[in-house]
Design a protein around this motif. Structure first.
Motif, PDB file in Angstrom:
ATOM      1  N   UNK A  21       0.705  -1.305   0.131  1.00 28.53           N
ATOM      2  CA  UNK A  21      -0.137   0.018   0.105  1.00 28.53           C
ATOM      3  C   UNK A  21       0.938   1.125  -0.056  1.00 28.53           C
ATOM      4  N   UNK A  22       1.907   1.361   0.660  1.00 27.62           N
ATOM      5  CA  UNK A  22       2.666   2.323   0.625  1.00 27.62           C
ATOM      6  C   UNK A  22       3.571   2.748  -0.568  1.00 27.62           C
ATOM      7  N   UNK A  23       3.590   1.766  -1.389  1.00 27.83           N
ATOM      8  CA  UNK A  23       4.560   1.713  -2.572  1.00 27.83           C
ATOM      9  C   UNK A  23       3.356   2.664  -3.650  1.00 27.83           C
ATOM     10  N   UNK A  24       2.411   2.605  -3.309  1.00 28.06           N
ATOM     11  CA  UNK A  24       1.274   3.293  -4.269  1.00 28.06           C
ATOM     12  C   UNK A  24       0.914   4.492  -3.619  1.00 28.06           C
ATOM     13  N   UNK A  25       1.328   5.065  -2.517  1.00 34.52           N
ATOM     14  CA  UNK A  25       0.939   6.134  -1.871  1.00 34.52           C
ATOM     15  C   UNK A  25       2.319   7.359  -2.025  1.00 34.52           C
ATOM     16  N   UNK A  26       1.629   8.411  -2.116  1.00 35.90           N
ATOM     17  CA  UNK A  26       2.574   9.484  -2.124  1.00 35.90           C
ATOM     18  C   UNK A  26       3.205   9.849  -0.885  1.00 35.90           C
ATOM     19  N   UNK A  27       2.703   9.371   0.370  1.00 32.37           N
ATOM     20  CA  UNK A  27       3.045   9.854   1.465  1.00 32.37           C
ATOM     21  C   UNK A  27       4.891   9.712   1.862  1.00 32.37           C
ATOM     22  N   UNK A  28       5.413   8.505   1.466  1.00 35.58           N
ATOM     23  CA  UNK A  28       6.868   8.364   1.617  1.00 35.58           C
ATOM     24  C   UNK A  28       7.748   9.510   0.885  1.00 35.58           C
ATOM     25  N   UNK A  29       7.131   9.640  -0.244  1.00 36.16           N
ATOM     26  CA  UNK A  29       8.041  10.540  -1.270  1.00 36.16           C
ATOM     27  C   UNK A  29       7.641  12.083  -0.332  1.00 36.16           C
ATOM     28  N   UNK A  30       6.468  12.407  -0.001  1.00 33.70           N
ATOM     29  CA  UNK A  30       6.342  13.670   0.613  1.00 33.70           C
ATOM     30  C   UNK A  30       7.104  13.712   1.894  1.00 33.70           C
ATOM     31  N   UNK A  31       7.339  12.802   2.536  1.00 29.10           N
ATOM     32  CA  UNK A  31       8.026  12.892   3.906  1.00 29.10           C
ATOM     33  C   UNK A  31       9.407  12.923   3.616  1.00 29.10           C
ATOM     34  N   UNK A  32      10.092  12.358   2.505  1.00 28.68           N
ATOM     35  CA  UNK A  32      11.369  12.492   2.144  1.00 28.68           C
ATOM     36  C   UNK A  32      11.728  14.105   1.484  1.00 28.68           C
ATOM     37  N   UNK A  33      10.571  14.377   0.517  1.00 23.47           N
ATOM     38  CA  UNK A  33      10.893  15.632   0.115  1.00 23.47           C
ATOM     39  C   UNK A  33      10.687  16.764   0.891  1.00 23.47           C
ATOM     40  N   UNK A  34       9.666  16.881   1.925  1.00 27.00           N
ATOM     41  CA  UNK A  34       9.632  17.685   2.943  1.00 27.00           C
ATOM     42  C   UNK A  34      10.688  17.878   3.935  1.00 27.00           C
ATOM     43  N   UNK A  35      11.290  16.836   4.084  1.00 27.07           N
ATOM     44  CA  UNK A  35      12.315  16.755   5.224  1.00 27.07           C
ATOM     45  C   UNK A  35      13.512  17.311   4.490  1.00 27.07           C
ATOM     46  N   UNK A  36      13.788  17.233   3.277  1.00 25.05           N
ATOM     47  CA  UNK A  36      15.120  17.817   2.375  1.00 25.05           C
ATOM     48  C   UNK A  36      14.802  19.341   2.400  1.00 25.05           C
ATOM     49  N   UNK A  37      13.581  19.409   2.281  1.00 22.22           N
ATOM     50  CA  UNK A  37      13.244  20.997   1.976  1.00 22.22           C
ATOM     51  C   UNK A  37      13.554  21.715   3.246  1.00 22.22           C
ATOM     52  N   UNK A  38      13.187  21.056   4.396  1.00 26.21           N
ATOM     53  CA  UNK A  38      13.231  21.539   5.533  1.00 26.21           C
ATOM     54  C   UNK A  38      14.771  21.836   6.010  1.00 26.21           C
ATOM     55  N   UNK A  39      15.602  20.572   5.543  1.00 21.99           N
ATOM     56  CA  UNK A  39      16.886  20.433   5.995  1.00 21.99           C
ATOM     57  C   UNK A  39      17.644  21.731   5.177  1.00 21.99           C
TER      58      UNK A  39
END
Length: 152
Positions: A21-39
């Motif tokens: 289910x996570x592999x078709x969800x945008x949430x893991x990518x949003x987590x990584x992308x937003x973490x990188x932007x915040x960093x």
């Protein structure tokens, strides 16, 4: 009677279902992308050359710290774009896009993240672990899209 050889225990089956289910969800990518932007937004710029004696040595060390601001913003934006592709209804294409950018992040910043651990910085390693998780999740979905729990 014994269970068939290809049967999966219930707890393992629910974990596999969650990963699928996570592999078709945008949430893991949003987590990584937003973490990188915040960093990238939280990291400080190096001071200009000549502010104090020996500053060029300090600046060269500051520039060697990875991930850089540009790297954080670039890879963060790419992962957020891939999350949008998945959200927009193209989970296979978005999975391939996120797999590629997560793998590139690991190529560019992976080794430096382990070295930063010795300098007392944990966040670069945490970002690399997130990128590795995304590469695994989305890579499985991109390269083996027809695999489902029924085949296990």
């Amino acid at each position: 009677m014994s269970a068939p050889l290809n049967s999966v225990p219930q707890s393992s089956s629910s974990s596999l279902k969650l990963l699928d289910d996570l592999s078709v969800s945008p949430y893991p990518a949003v987590l990584l992308g937003s973490s990188l932007i915040l960093k990238g937004a939280a990291s400080s710029k190096p001071s200009p050359v000549g502010v104090e004696s020996g500053s060029s040595v300090k600046i060269s060390r500051a520039l060697a710290v990875k991930p850089s601001r540009a790297s954080c913003f670039t890879f963060g934006a790419a992962n957020l774009l891939g999350a949008w592709v998945i959200y927009d209804g193209e989970p296979i294409n978005g999975a391939g896009f996120n797999f590629a950018w997560s793998s590139l992040y690991l190529i560019v910043n992976g080794t430096a993240s382990f070295k930063s651990l010795f300098r007392g910085k944990v966040s670069p390693l945490a970002l690399s672990v997130l990128a590795l998780g995304n590469a695994g999740l989305y890579g499985k979905k991109f390269f083996w899209p027809s695999n489902s729990l029924a085949q296990f």
